[in-house]
Design an enzyme around this catalytic site. Structure first.
Site, PDB file in Angstrom:
ATOM      1  CE1 TYR A 171      48.893  -6.052  -6.198  1.00 17.51           C
ATOM      2  CE2 TYR A 171      46.595  -6.253  -5.614  1.00 17.51           C
ATOM      3  CZ  TYR A 171      47.895  -6.652  -5.460  1.00 17.51           C
ATOM      4  OH  TYR A 171      48.197  -7.667  -4.576  1.00 17.51           O
ATOM      5  N   GLY A 221      45.801 -20.180 -11.740  1.00 18.02           N
ATOM      6  CA  GLY A 221      45.056 -20.934 -12.756  1.00 18.02           C
ATOM      7  C   GLY A 221      45.516 -22.381 -12.864  1.00 18.02           C
ATOM      8  CB  SER A 251      48.883 -17.599  -5.456  1.00 16.47           C
ATOM      9  OG  SER A 251      49.226 -16.374  -6.044  1.00 16.47           O
TER      10      SER A 251
END
Ligand SMILES: NC(=O)c1ccc[n+]([C@@H]2O[C@H](COP(=O)([O-])OP(=O)(O)OC[C@H]3O[C@@H](n4cnc5c(N)ncnc54)[C@H](OP(=O)(O)O)[C@@H]3O)[C@@H](O)[C@H]2O)c1
Length: 321
Positions: A61, A213, A208
């Protein structure tokens, strides 16, 4: 903070974990600037203050950037954090994925770098991010088992693998947690992986949970970050508009309960079993606090049935990658 056990004989962790991935740029190019980093560290700090122990990161990441942020936030209070670290994904400087390296020596090498960047003596949960098709999975898992024997890792985790691989991993060394996508929008694990995890006594770390979103109402006007839209068919063109119609049901239900769609989406995952720990992925304190409001959401039988129907498997269209 409510706690849940990761796996039948695994560790107790906070019932919600913090996903740190989006605090770094995973697509290649420069990492976020100092202001963004400050907010990210403050978000991890606020999570720890709220009693969240599970912090989810990965060495790839932002090419270590993410682990450095976590290191800053946990300084002086290592014992308050349960560090979950993924390893093995290979990327170029542009962010392009080269593949997975699951060779035993590589796994040990990745762990050595992560320990250094995180500034810790051990990692709580260590997970090869994917199975490397060119290496017997038992060998990859065996390397983590050796790290556990050396005291450098406490528990074994796996991520995004199939049923056969989960069985093989678990027979090589007890697996505490399977990290896998699970949300109202993505229910494929209910068919095979969730029943298998339960049979083996493996905990599930769900990621997730607000579908980047989508389930939080963040895409309602059709605005989607360019990088997201190009990577995920479910956020593209007509498919996105149809998905937004489905998400409308969640938004109306949330409004009627004076809660937010993100809180309901997270609460739904929490309601699926005490063996599931959802990750909330955010880099902002305001959203962290909003999302932790999921603990206050009570979903009654009718509401759960209505959500089950509106978000039946396949209701959100477009593949997840
Ligand atoms: N094992 C794996 O293969 C794998 C894959 C992907 C992710 N993960 C882990 O899972 C974590 C979460 O995954 P994810 O980031 O893909 O998905 P996610 O948690 O569904 O979505 C995170 C995104 O949603 C936004 N968001 C969160 N809460 C919101 C709210 N209340 N209102 C509006 N927008 C909101 C965040 O924006 P802001 O940051 O701006 O708040 C962020 O862009 C990651 O951090 C990572 O640790 C693991």
């Amino acid at each position: 903070m409510k706690m849940r056990r990761l796996g039948r004989n695994g560790p107790l962790v906070s019932a919600i974990g913090l996903g740190c991935m989006r605090m770094s740029n995973i697509m290649g190019g420069p990492q976020p600037g100092p202001d963004s980093d400050l907010e990210s560290v403050a978000t991890i700090d606020a999570a720890l203050e709220a009693g969240i122990t599970l912090l989810n990161t990965g060495d790839f990441y932002g090419m270590g950037h993410n682990e450095v942020l976590v290191a800053k936030a946990i300084q002086g209070r290592r014992d308050h954090a349960f560090l979950s670290v993924k390893c093995g994904v290979q990327r170029t400087h542009t962010g392009a994925i080269l593949g997975m390296d699951g060779r035993p020596n590589s796994i040990k090498n990745f762990a050595a770098y992560s320990l250094q960047r995180l500034g810790v003596d051990y990692i709580d949960l260590y997970q090869p991010a994917r199975a490397d098709p060119s290496v017997p999975y038992e060998d990859t898992i065996g390397a983590v088992a050796e790290l556990i024997g050396e005291g450098k890792v406490r528990y074994l985790g796996v991520s995004e693998i199939n049923a056969d691989q989960l069985r093989r991993a678990h027979s090589t060394h007890p697996v505490s947690a399977l990290e896998i996508e699970y949300s109202l929008a993505s229910r494929f694990i209910e068919r095979e992986m969730l029943p298998l995890a339960r049979e083996l006594g493996v905990g599930v770390v769900a990621y997730s949970v607000v579908t980047q979103g989508l389930l939080a109402g963040a895409m309602q006007g059709g605005e989607v970050d360019e990088a997201l839209a190009s990577s995920f068919p479910r956020f593209q063109g007509e498919t996105l508009w149809r998905n937004l119609e489905t998400v409308g049901f969640l938004e109306r239900l949330a409004k009627s309960k004076h809660q937010t769609p993100a809180q309901l989406a997270i609460a739904w995952v929490l309601s699926r079993g005490d063996d599931i720990v959802p990750l909330v992925g955010t880099s902002r304190r305001s959203r962290l606090l909003e999302n932790l409001g999921a603990f206050d959401v009570a979903l009654n039988t009718e509401e759960l049935a209505a959500l089950d129907q509106a978000f039946a498997p396949g209701a959100i269209i477009g593949t997840r990658s």
